[in-house]
Design an enzyme around this catalytic site. Structure first.
Site, PDB file in Angstrom:
ATOM      1  N   CYS A  84     122.238  71.964  25.033  1.00  0.00           N
ATOM      2  CA  CYS A  84     121.862  70.556  25.249  1.00  0.00           C
ATOM      3  C   CYS A  84     120.548  70.191  24.536  1.00  0.00           C
ATOM      4  O   CYS A  84     120.537  70.067  23.324  1.00  0.00           O
ATOM      5  CB  CYS A  84     121.863  70.235  26.738  1.00  0.00           C
ATOM      6  SG  CYS A  84     122.087  68.471  27.036  1.00  0.00           S
ATOM      7  N   HIS A 190     126.233  72.704  29.228  1.00  0.00           N
ATOM      8  CA  HIS A 190     125.305  73.609  29.939  1.00  0.00           C
ATOM      9  C   HIS A 190     126.020  74.788  30.594  1.00  0.00           C
ATOM     10  O   HIS A 190     126.249  74.742  31.814  1.00  0.00           O
ATOM     11  CB  HIS A 190     124.633  72.842  31.086  1.00  0.00           C
ATOM     12  CG  HIS A 190     123.626  71.831  30.662  1.00  0.00           C
ATOM     13  ND1 HIS A 190     122.292  72.114  30.515  1.00  0.00           N
ATOM     14  CD2 HIS A 190     123.771  70.522  30.361  1.00  0.00           C
ATOM     15  CE1 HIS A 190     121.644  71.028  30.145  1.00  0.00           C
ATOM     16  NE2 HIS A 190     122.521  70.045  30.045  1.00  0.00           N
ATOM     17  N   GLU A 192     124.774  77.492  31.504  1.00  0.00           N
ATOM     18  CA  GLU A 192     123.835  78.157  32.427  1.00  0.00           C
ATOM     19  C   GLU A 192     123.939  77.639  33.852  1.00  0.00           C
ATOM     20  O   GLU A 192     123.479  78.302  34.773  1.00  0.00           O
ATOM     21  CB  GLU A 192     122.390  78.024  31.895  1.00  0.00           C
ATOM     22  CG  GLU A 192     121.777  76.629  31.922  1.00  0.00           C
ATOM     23  CD  GLU A 192     122.153  75.755  30.731  1.00  0.00           C
ATOM     24  OE1 GLU A 192     123.112  76.095  30.007  1.00  0.00           O
ATOM     25  OE2 GLU A 192     121.506  74.704  30.543  1.00  0.00           O
TER      26      GLU A 192
HETATM   27  N1  GLN Z   1     119.070  63.942  26.597  1.00  0.00           N
HETATM   28  C1  GLN Z   1     118.229  65.106  26.605  1.00  0.00           C
HETATM   29  C2  GLN Z   1     117.370  65.174  25.343  1.00  0.00           C
HETATM   30  O1  GLN Z   1     117.418  64.326  24.533  1.00  0.00           O
HETATM   31  C3  GLN Z   1     119.038  66.366  26.716  1.00  0.00           C
HETATM   32  C4  GLN Z   1     119.661  66.443  28.100  1.00  0.00           C
HETATM   33  C5  GLN Z   1     119.893  67.817  28.591  1.00  0.00           C
HETATM   34  O2  GLN Z   1     119.387  68.837  28.084  1.00  0.00           O
HETATM   35  N2  GLN Z   1     120.634  67.875  29.663  1.00  0.00           N
HETATM   36  O3  GLN Z   1     116.651  66.103  25.185  1.00  0.00           O
END
Ligand code: GLN
Length: 213
Positions: A84, A190, A192
């Site tokens: 992410c 994710h 994790e």
């Molecule tokens: N939207 C977040 C960002 O721009 C990422 C979101 C996340 O890691 N769950 O960093």
């Protein structure tokens, strides 16, 4: 490469869900540690960049004098996995970055932050992941992988040499959500925070233990 020693896998612990990544690695019996400073960064054989907020990761890594050292280690071939916000940090280019926001880079791709919408549009989806044959500790796991997407990015553009391992379709357009480039792996979801350790298993077995140097 690591025939006699067990590689030490570090989880960047500046912000975000680093504890969950560490717990997954511990559950898998891997040799792992948190990375908070230059000393721990210098000791590791592989790195995980957690989900969280990429603008904060960018700011804090500079404040802790880790930005350039991490960028340099990634450039020198350190096997690295980003989930992410971690995917955003591994992208060579961020579409419409926040002011002053920079990524470590490493994967020749352009990512769009918050591509699937805001927090309330977070979702779960079964993914077909090309090349994910590793079943990890969960022998009952199916070949589908349930991805959890929270304010997730997608890959907007990618160089031809980057392997697209999974995509999500939205309004008829397919958007890559898992990519691999040499020793670098990125997912917009994710793993994790789920009980399915196959993505971590794939990273450790295919990218860390068989590192392409
Ligand atoms: N939207 C977040 C960002 O721009 C990422 C979101 C996340 O890691 N769950 O960093």
């Amino acid at each position: 490469m690591f025939s006699n020693i067990r590689p030490l896998i570090g989880v960047l612990a500046l912000q975000g869900d680093f504890r969950e990544h560490l717990e997954t690695l511990e559950f898998m019996g891997e040799n792992c540690c948190l990375v908070k400073d230059i000393n721990s960064l210098n000791q590791i054989d592989a790195l995980i960049i957690p989900g969280g907020e990429s603008t904060t990761l960018s700011k804090l890594s500079k404040a802790f004098d880790l930005f350039e050292p991490i960028r340099n280690r990634i450039q020198s071939g350190l096997p690295t996995y980003g989930s992410c916000a971690g995917m955003i940090m591994l992208a060579d280019e961020i579409l419409e970055p926040a002011s002053g926001q920079e990524s470590f880079g490493g994967i020749p791709m352009l990512v769009r932050r918050n591509a699937f919408g805001s927090q309330v549009e977070s979702f779960e989806q079964d993914l077909d992941i090309a090349g994910l044959t590793y079943f990890g500790n969960d022998k009952s796991a199916s070949t589908k992988y349930r991805g959890v997407f929270i304010r997730a990015p997608w890959v907007e553009k990618v160089a031809p040499e980057v392997e697209i391992m999974a995509s999500v379709e939205k309004t008829g357009v397919s958007h890559p959500v898992m990519v691999r480039y040499k020793n670098l792996l990125a997912t917009s979801f994710h793993p994790e925070i789920t009980a399915d350790s196959r993505i971590h298993g794939f990273f450790v077995d295919e990218l860390v233990k068989k590192a392409r140097v």
